[in-house]
Design an enzyme around this catalytic site. Structure first.
Site, mmCIF file in Angstrom:
data_model
loop_
_atom_site.group_PDB
_atom_site.id
_atom_site.type_symbol
_atom_site.label_atom_id
_atom_site.label_comp_id
_atom_site.label_asym_id
_atom_site.label_seq_id
_atom_site.Cartn_x
_atom_site.Cartn_y
_atom_site.Cartn_z
ATOM 1 N N ALA A 140 16.531 67.574 60.772
ATOM 2 C CA ALA A 140 16.641 67.952 59.489
ATOM 3 C C ALA A 140 16.990 66.583 58.452
ATOM 4 O O ALA A 140 16.343 66.521 57.312
ATOM 5 C CB ALA A 140 17.821 68.979 59.193
ATOM 6 N N HIS A 141 17.838 65.723 58.986
ATOM 7 C CA HIS A 141 18.395 64.708 58.056
ATOM 8 C C HIS A 141 17.112 63.508 57.999
ATOM 9 O O HIS A 141 17.323 62.557 57.043
ATOM 10 C CB HIS A 141 19.631 63.868 58.700
ATOM 11 C CG HIS A 141 19.573 62.874 59.746
ATOM 12 N ND1 HIS A 141 19.630 61.762 59.698
ATOM 13 C CD2 HIS A 141 19.373 63.212 61.273
ATOM 14 C CE1 HIS A 141 19.476 61.189 60.783
ATOM 15 N NE2 HIS A 141 19.526 61.967 61.913
ATOM 16 N N THR B 220 18.014 64.430 68.953
ATOM 17 C CA THR B 220 18.563 63.847 70.097
ATOM 18 C C THR B 220 18.521 64.813 70.938
ATOM 19 O O THR B 220 18.177 64.837 72.270
ATOM 20 C CB THR B 220 19.869 63.182 69.814
ATOM 21 O OG1 THR B 220 19.605 61.938 69.114
ATOM 22 C CG2 THR B 220 20.207 62.525 71.086
ATOM 23 N N CYS C 13 19.797 52.463 66.069
ATOM 24 C CA CYS C 13 20.778 52.119 67.599
ATOM 25 C C CYS C 13 20.379 50.818 68.060
ATOM 26 O O CYS C 13 21.305 49.898 68.547
ATOM 27 C CB CYS C 13 20.372 53.098 68.301
ATOM 28 S SG CYS C 13 18.490 53.626 68.558
#
Ligand SMILES: *Cc1c(COP(=O)(O)O)cnc(C)c1O
Length: 384
Positions: free
Chosen positions: A199-200, A71, A325
């Site tokens: 990364a996640h 983001t 989201c």
């Protein structure tokens, strides 16, 4: 519980965790501390991780900037380039199916002096290159198109996109969050100027990401989002998340090593799921099956209420009907709507995302659980 929501986040690989742990305890130094070994050890680990992340996308290590996640990377790329736009380049081109972390920064530019073109997609989820061609002009500053969609897994033709953008001197930004773990993505070959990673989404920790910024002549001018200590060559002030960055580096190294075989294995799991679900009546794939991430399946079922279907699976299978989201806001997915689905069809869609640790047995259980749920719900509420 079976976890098939890997487009929302992936589990941390135990090898990644093992690489991170010492950086919380004995190697806790600040990577900017220049005067003692605590700082030197942290700085060295960050530079190793930078090289590992760079290698994943064929970049030079010094062109990788660490951030708090994709983001932030997308905001830095889009708003940062816009803030330094030369006069006469106040136009941005993007796509309606982008992640909110691209669309919302573009909306913010529109509140300023920018014009943004949002390209539509075909029912397959792909952009039409002729439309892109028509949209890009010598006033276009930036073309931002994701590598792979986080809901449908649909892959966009990046090389062609960047060729069209470059012909008009525009920069190319790519949100490559979903693609980088499973497919080769070379910034040189594809002609990408700015690439966002997280990364996640690749078995690393949450809260760390990167922005690749191509070294160009003249350099791409980017205004930082934060003012402060001038870390990351001034692009991103703030004490580095050393343990997170080390984990990101380890995650990138594992993905680079295992990418071809892992992509093959994920595709086998996905195809097994799709073959199983095809035995249910009235099931349809959303988006192109050909231009698609190997770990993704997005399907919809005729004559089922989406919320009820998700609720009936909630305690056994972790899946979603769209992006995390979109789920929060209970809006039907803007991505599926852009493919031409109705609100109800979008709500009756399930997004499956496989990860490194899923098994054939899990797929088989999911097939029977989903089939049972769909059949039960249809018996209860015959098609309205
Ligand atoms: C998850 C995701 C993001 C946001 O990444 P964070 O690191 O969670 O901020 C951006 N783009 C895409 C395509 C994503 O899937």
């Amino acid at each position: 519980m079976i976890y098939l929501d890997s487009h929302a986040t992936t589990p941390v690989d135990p090898k990644v965790l093992a690489a991170m742990l010492p950086f919380f305890t004995e190697h806790f130094g600040n990577a900017s501390s220049r005067n003692h070994p605590f700082g030197w050890t942290a700085a060295k680990a960050v530079e190793t991780a930078r090289a590992q992340v760079a290698a994943l996308i064929g970049a030079r290590f010094r062109d990788v900037v660490f951030t708090s996640g994709a983001t932030e990377s997308n905001n830095l790329a889009i708003k940062g380039v816009a803030a330094r736009a030369p006069a006469g380049r106040r136009h941005v081109v993007t796509v309606v199916t982008e992640h909110r972390a691209v669309l919302d920064p573009c909306r913010a530019l529109e509140r300023g002096r920018f014009r943004v073109t949002y390209l539509g997609v075909t029912p397959d989820g792909l952009i039409d290159l002729d439309q892109l061609h028509a949209a890009v002009t010598d006033e276009t500053l930036l073309v931002s198109v994701m590598a792979a969609n986080n809901e449908t897994g649909v892959l966009q033709p990046l090389a062609e996109i960047s060729r069209i953008a470059k012909a008009h001197g525009a920069c190319v930004h790519c949100d490559a969050v979903q693609a980088a773990a499973v497919m080769a993505l070379d910034v040189q070959d594809l002609g990408l100027d700015l690439v966002s990673l997280s990364a996640h989404k690749m078995y690393g920790p949450k809260g760390v990401g990167a922005l690749y910024v191509a070294k160009r002549n003249p350099p791409i001018a980017i205004e930082p989002l934060f003012d402060g200590g001038g870390h990351e060559r001034g692009y991103r002030s703030g004490t580095l998340n050393v343990a997170g960055i080390v984990g990101f580096g380890a995650a990138a190294r594992i993905c680079l090593e295992s990418r071809p075989s892992e992509a093959e294995r994920l595709k086998t799991l996905r195809d097994r799921l799709w073959r199983g679900l095809l035995r249910v009546d009235g099931v349809h794939a959303n988006g192109s099956m050909q231009h698609r991430l190997p770990q993704n399946l997005n399907v919809r079922f005729d004559d089922v209420a989406g919320e009820t279907l998700l609720a009936s699976l909630a305690n056994s299978v972790a899946v979603s009907s769209g992006a995390a989201c979109a789920t929060v806001s209970a809006e039907p997915s803007h991505v599926l709507r852009a493919l031409g689905l109705s609100d109800d069809q979008a709500r009756a869609s399930l997004r499956f995302g496989f990860h490194r640790f899923n098994t054939d047995q899990e797929v088989d259980s999911v097939v029977s659980m989903v089939a049972d749920s769909v059949n039960r719900l249809r018996r209860r509420a015959p098609s309205a």
